[in-house]
Design an enzyme around this catalytic site. Sequence first.
Site, PDB file in Angstrom:
ATOM      1  N   ASP A  66       0.856  -1.192   0.000  1.00  0.00           N
ATOM      2  CA  ASP A  66       0.000   0.000   0.000  1.00  0.00           C
ATOM      3  C   ASP A  66       0.888   1.237   0.000  1.00  0.00           C
ATOM      4  OD1 ASP A  66      -3.259   0.222   1.055  1.00  0.00           O
ATOM      5  OD2 ASP A  66      -2.067   2.051   0.946  1.00  0.00           O
ATOM      6  N   VAL A 119      -7.498  -1.708  -4.853  1.00  0.00           N
ATOM      7  CA  VAL A 119      -7.490  -0.303  -4.429  1.00  0.00           C
ATOM      8  C   VAL A 119      -8.926   0.208  -4.379  1.00  0.00           C
ATOM      9  CG1 VAL A 119      -5.191   0.082  -5.393  1.00  0.00           C
ATOM     10  CG2 VAL A 119      -7.211   0.560  -6.797  1.00  0.00           C
ATOM     11  N   ASN A 120      -9.098   1.354  -3.780  1.00  0.00           N
ATOM     12  CA  ASN A 120     -10.441   1.920  -3.664  1.00  0.00           C
ATOM     13  C   ASN A 120     -10.911   2.476  -5.008  1.00  0.00           C
ATOM     14  OD1 ASN A 120      -8.098   3.252  -2.631  1.00  0.00           O
ATOM     15  ND2 ASN A 120      -9.331   5.119  -2.526  1.00  0.00           N
ATOM     16  N   SER A 160     -10.923  -5.075  -6.893  1.00  0.00           N
ATOM     17  CA  SER A 160     -11.805  -3.938  -6.636  1.00  0.00           C
ATOM     18  C   SER A 160     -13.093  -4.099  -7.435  1.00  0.00           C
ATOM     19  CB  SER A 160     -11.171  -2.634  -7.111  1.00  0.00           C
ATOM     20  OG  SER A 160      -9.908  -2.449  -6.571  1.00  0.00           O
ATOM     21  N   GLU A 190     -14.978  -9.318  -5.117  1.00  0.00           N
ATOM     22  CA  GLU A 190     -15.074  -9.830  -3.745  1.00  0.00           C
ATOM     23  C   GLU A 190     -16.489  -9.603  -3.202  1.00  0.00           C
ATOM     24  OE1 GLU A 190     -12.925 -11.715  -1.982  1.00  0.00           O
ATOM     25  OE2 GLU A 190     -14.784 -11.788  -0.845  1.00  0.00           O
ATOM     26  N   LYS A 249     -20.943  -8.414  -9.954  1.00  0.00           N
ATOM     27  CA  LYS A 249     -20.637  -7.780  -8.674  1.00  0.00           C
ATOM     28  C   LYS A 249     -21.547  -6.572  -8.449  1.00  0.00           C
ATOM     29  CE  LYS A 249     -18.883  -6.336  -4.965  1.00  0.00           C
ATOM     30  NZ  LYS A 249     -19.129  -6.963  -3.685  1.00  0.00           N
ATOM     31  N   CYS A 305     -19.968   0.645  -0.159  1.00  0.00           N
ATOM     32  CA  CYS A 305     -20.192   0.113  -1.511  1.00  0.00           C
ATOM     33  C   CYS A 305     -21.601   0.213  -2.087  1.00  0.00           C
ATOM     34  CB  CYS A 305     -19.711  -1.325  -1.565  1.00  0.00           C
ATOM     35  SG  CYS A 305     -17.929  -1.411  -1.344  1.00  0.00           S
TER      36      CYS A 305
HETATM   37  P1  NAD Z   1      -9.910   0.760   1.208  1.00  0.00           P
HETATM   38  O1  NAD Z   1     -10.012   2.222   0.959  1.00  0.00           O
HETATM   39  O2  NAD Z   1     -10.088   0.230   2.584  1.00  0.00           O
HETATM   40  O3  NAD Z   1      -8.485   0.231   0.700  1.00  0.00           O
HETATM   41  C1  NAD Z   1      -7.920   0.604  -0.509  1.00  0.00           C
HETATM   42  C2  NAD Z   1      -6.425   0.802  -0.280  1.00  0.00           C
HETATM   43  O4  NAD Z   1      -5.775   0.995  -1.543  1.00  0.00           O
HETATM   44  C3  NAD Z   1      -6.076   2.032   0.562  1.00  0.00           C
HETATM   45  O5  NAD Z   1      -5.380   1.620   1.715  1.00  0.00           O
HETATM   46  C4  NAD Z   1      -5.212   2.905  -0.370  1.00  0.00           C
HETATM   47  O6  NAD Z   1      -4.169   3.562   0.328  1.00  0.00           O
HETATM   48  C5  NAD Z   1      -4.685   1.869  -1.314  1.00  0.00           C
HETATM   49  N1  NAD Z   1      -4.223   2.411  -2.599  1.00  0.00           N
HETATM   50  C6  NAD Z   1      -4.867   3.272  -3.433  1.00  0.00           C
HETATM   51  N2  NAD Z   1      -4.142   3.487  -4.534  1.00  0.00           N
HETATM   52  C7  NAD Z   1      -2.998   2.757  -4.406  1.00  0.00           C
HETATM   53  C8  NAD Z   1      -1.862   2.552  -5.225  1.00  0.00           C
HETATM   54  N3  NAD Z   1      -1.757   3.139  -6.433  1.00  0.00           N
HETATM   55  N4  NAD Z   1      -0.871   1.745  -4.785  1.00  0.00           N
HETATM   56  C9  NAD Z   1      -0.981   1.134  -3.564  1.00  0.00           C
HETATM   57  N5  NAD Z   1      -2.047   1.274  -2.753  1.00  0.00           N
HETATM   58  C10 NAD Z   1      -3.052   2.072  -3.171  1.00  0.00           C
HETATM   59  O7  NAD Z   1     -10.941   0.074   0.210  1.00  0.00           O
HETATM   60  P2  NAD Z   1     -11.677  -1.348   0.395  1.00  0.00           P
HETATM   61  O8  NAD Z   1     -12.871  -1.195   1.270  1.00  0.00           O
HETATM   62  O9  NAD Z   1     -10.678  -2.392   0.697  1.00  0.00           O
HETATM   63  O10 NAD Z   1     -12.243  -1.557  -1.068  1.00  0.00           O
HETATM   64  C11 NAD Z   1     -11.390  -1.847  -2.160  1.00  0.00           C
HETATM   65  C12 NAD Z   1     -12.237  -2.258  -3.340  1.00  0.00           C
HETATM   66  O11 NAD Z   1     -12.974  -3.456  -3.003  1.00  0.00           O
HETATM   67  C13 NAD Z   1     -13.299  -1.236  -3.751  1.00  0.00           C
HETATM   68  O12 NAD Z   1     -13.423  -1.281  -5.144  1.00  0.00           O
HETATM   69  C14 NAD Z   1     -14.574  -1.759  -3.130  1.00  0.00           C
HETATM   70  O13 NAD Z   1     -15.716  -1.390  -3.861  1.00  0.00           O
HETATM   71  C15 NAD Z   1     -14.384  -3.255  -3.193  1.00  0.00           C
HETATM   72  N6  NAD Z   1     -15.086  -4.026  -2.154  1.00  0.00           N
HETATM   73  C16 NAD Z   1     -15.104  -3.579  -0.860  1.00  0.00           C
HETATM   74  C17 NAD Z   1     -15.729  -4.354   0.118  1.00  0.00           C
HETATM   75  C18 NAD Z   1     -15.772  -3.912   1.551  1.00  0.00           C
HETATM   76  O14 NAD Z   1     -16.429  -4.577   2.341  1.00  0.00           O
HETATM   77  N7  NAD Z   1     -15.118  -2.848   1.943  1.00  0.00           N
HETATM   78  C19 NAD Z   1     -16.306  -5.588  -0.225  1.00  0.00           C
HETATM   79  C20 NAD Z   1     -16.242  -6.015  -1.551  1.00  0.00           C
HETATM   80  C21 NAD Z   1     -15.625  -5.224  -2.510  1.00  0.00           C
HETATM   81  C1  UGA Z   2     -22.075  -5.481   1.288  1.00  0.00           C
HETATM   82  C2  UGA Z   2     -22.469  -6.836   0.720  1.00  0.00           C
HETATM   83  O1  UGA Z   2     -23.254  -7.532   1.689  1.00  0.00           O
HETATM   84  C3  UGA Z   2     -21.235  -7.663   0.371  1.00  0.00           C
HETATM   85  O2  UGA Z   2     -21.639  -8.876  -0.259  1.00  0.00           O
HETATM   86  C4  UGA Z   2     -20.345  -6.857  -0.595  1.00  0.00           C
HETATM   87  O3  UGA Z   2     -19.164  -7.561  -0.877  1.00  0.00           O
HETATM   88  C5  UGA Z   2     -19.990  -5.534   0.057  1.00  0.00           C
HETATM   89  O4  UGA Z   2     -21.221  -4.816   0.380  1.00  0.00           O
HETATM   90  C6  UGA Z   2     -19.213  -4.635  -0.844  1.00  0.00           C
HETATM   91  O5  UGA Z   2     -19.226  -4.777  -2.051  1.00  0.00           O
HETATM   92  O6  UGA Z   2     -18.626  -3.728  -0.247  1.00  0.00           O
HETATM   93  P1  UGA Z   2     -21.254  -4.597   3.641  1.00  0.00           P
HETATM   94  O7  UGA Z   2     -21.575  -3.265   3.069  1.00  0.00           O
HETATM   95  O8  UGA Z   2     -19.939  -4.803   4.276  1.00  0.00           O
HETATM   96  O9  UGA Z   2     -21.391  -5.721   2.516  1.00  0.00           O
HETATM   97  O10 UGA Z   2     -22.349  -4.975   4.751  1.00  0.00           O
HETATM   98  P2  UGA Z   2     -23.872  -5.463   4.680  1.00  0.00           P
HETATM   99  O11 UGA Z   2     -24.064  -6.513   5.679  1.00  0.00           O
HETATM  100  O12 UGA Z   2     -24.302  -5.760   3.291  1.00  0.00           O
HETATM  101  O13 UGA Z   2     -24.655  -4.179   5.184  1.00  0.00           O
HETATM  102  C7  UGA Z   2     -24.759  -3.012   4.386  1.00  0.00           C
HETATM  103  C8  UGA Z   2     -25.704  -2.033   5.050  1.00  0.00           C
HETATM  104  O14 UGA Z   2     -27.046  -2.488   4.975  1.00  0.00           O
HETATM  105  C9  UGA Z   2     -25.415  -1.814   6.553  1.00  0.00           C
HETATM  106  O15 UGA Z   2     -25.598  -0.454   6.867  1.00  0.00           O
HETATM  107  C10 UGA Z   2     -26.478  -2.667   7.226  1.00  0.00           C
HETATM  108  O16 UGA Z   2     -26.791  -2.226   8.507  1.00  0.00           O
HETATM  109  C11 UGA Z   2     -27.637  -2.493   6.261  1.00  0.00           C
HETATM  110  N1  UGA Z   2     -28.635  -3.586   6.328  1.00  0.00           N
HETATM  111  C12 UGA Z   2     -28.266  -4.849   6.024  1.00  0.00           C
HETATM  112  C13 UGA Z   2     -29.935  -3.281   6.662  1.00  0.00           C
HETATM  113  O17 UGA Z   2     -30.287  -2.118   6.934  1.00  0.00           O
HETATM  114  N2  UGA Z   2     -30.853  -4.312   6.704  1.00  0.00           N
HETATM  115  C14 UGA Z   2     -30.520  -5.585   6.393  1.00  0.00           C
HETATM  116  O18 UGA Z   2     -31.414  -6.460   6.441  1.00  0.00           O
HETATM  117  C15 UGA Z   2     -29.198  -5.868   6.052  1.00  0.00           C
END
Ligand code: NAD
Ligand code: UGA
Length: 513
Positions: A66, A119-120, A160, A190, A249, A305
Amino acid sequence: MQNHLNDEFVFRYKLIGSVEHIKSGKDQLFLSKMVKICCIGAGYVGGPTMAVIALKCPNIQVAVVDISTARINAWNSDTLPIYEPGLDEVVKKCRGKNLSFSTDVEKHVAESDIVFVSVNTPTKTQGLGAGKAADLTYWESAARMIADVAKSNKIVVEKSTVPVKTAEAIEKILTHNSKGINFSILSNPEFLAEGTAISDLLNPDRVLIGGRETPEGKKAIETLRDVYAHWVPVDRILCTNLWSAELSKLAANAFLAQRISSVNAMSALCEATGADVSQVAHAVGKDTRIGPKFLNASVGFGGSCFQKDILNLVYICECNGIPEVATYWKQVIKVNDYQKTRFVNRIVSSMFNTVSGKKIAVLGFAFKKDTGDTRETPAIDVCKGLIGDKAKLSIYDPQVNQDQIQRDLSMKKFDWDHPVHLQPMSPTSVKDVSVVWDAYTATKDAHGICILTEWDEFKNLDYQKIFNDMQKPAFVFDGRNVVDAEKLRKIGFIVYSIGKPLDDWLKDMPAVA
Ligand code: NAD
Ligand code: UGA
């Protein structure tokens, strides 16, 4: 023998050899040369996902890199940068063995066979598509860096969440700068949810891998499938073309968010008619075609997300000339915004149409329980709504600290969608907001309590003691339906629970946005 094998075969052989526990001396020769994975982005996805791969694949060397030194230092410390049940144990088992965290991005990318990019991908805040389209700045700079430093063939994996057809753009960046190196692009979105990330990763409903339908594309898919096959049953590993994987996704998140907006829309109707949303959701969810999950009415969905991915979907629909489909999905977000506004209006109207100067205790700030993540948490909009009406807030969340809350409340809409740890702390902290370390301090002398996150501890607080220490009449606004409303009413509280039959006190008060 090695001379007769091409690189790709040796690489796959290393993976498969380990899966099938090959025992001969020759095989050991291959196994001693470890497969290397590098993941760019040590966030909520990169960190836990790679930790589980390292745990389940001792034959694979995993480096998570990172640009944020603070994040990497935290991953290397006893206090990990994210709170996730079970994560500490997994990291402790593998760190220093086959799992490492580093800021030396280029070195690890250059050395790896498979590069995950996690990455984000926030919503764009400026320019074309602002407020809707995904901002791929971080992704593009990662891709350019991979092309720059690569000295051997690589599989580049989109981890991502990205717009459909991003792989095509990434492929162009990589191949135009490739210096003769072959890159195979895969989409491997993911599906983990925060708070349950480790169990989701250990036991996923499915793993999705999309790739080109060419011989090289198919080989790359098989290679990544072999990694997951260390612990995921093969029938749960779905292989598709690139565009299906990318779109699936966005579609999955849109479907999940849509269920919440559907039940939240029903919650407003329940309050208007005397129906109980929990009973309605239970009855509806009993239909096996609908199912019981994701039907909990709430103050609104949050998280990094759902909104971002739906806005992205809306933008893609608009760009593809299908505005009707765009409008359909946009409504999921509109209902979510309506639910948060409705909640604030309910509070203000119940408390004699003003909260000016009144202390309101906010219990819970994270977007859901079992996480310290506040990205797009409904608490931000609710708190801003109350601050707009001049309330004094006392906020308690077991996993969110004062800096984070102050930062979230002082940021403009959309700013918080960008990585907070990369932004400077706002110079002006929000006045009239205090952040405290327990629920009893938060509620002392308060006029009302808002429950905004469903932390288990809020179910079992000593509500009699809390009532005694509050101003009267004492209100509870339960945005997560966690408290026993009848018990609280017996104590003397006026209770509002989302989608439940209304207290007489609340019946005549308008609560519509
Ligand atoms: P995050 O912001 O927690 O992490 C992303 C990281 O990437 C940061 O730490 C940032 O510093 C780093 N970064 C950015 N540009 C970079 C570069 N050029 N080189 C090295 N590091 C770099 O984001 P996240 O929640 O882990 O989400 C990442 C992706 O996964 C997003 O596209 C999101 O939509 C997807 N996703 C998130 C979740 C979730 O639950 N958070 C679940 C499924 C999918
Ligand atoms: C969600 C999806 O569940 C994951 O499958 C996906 O990978 C992820 O987004 C992503 O792409 O980031 P997450 O956002 O971590 O996961 O958590 P959830 O459990 O889905 O909850 C999302 C929001 O909905 C929370 O604010 C939760 O409180 C709310 N929620 C969830 C409700 O209000 N009611 C429900 O019945 C369920």
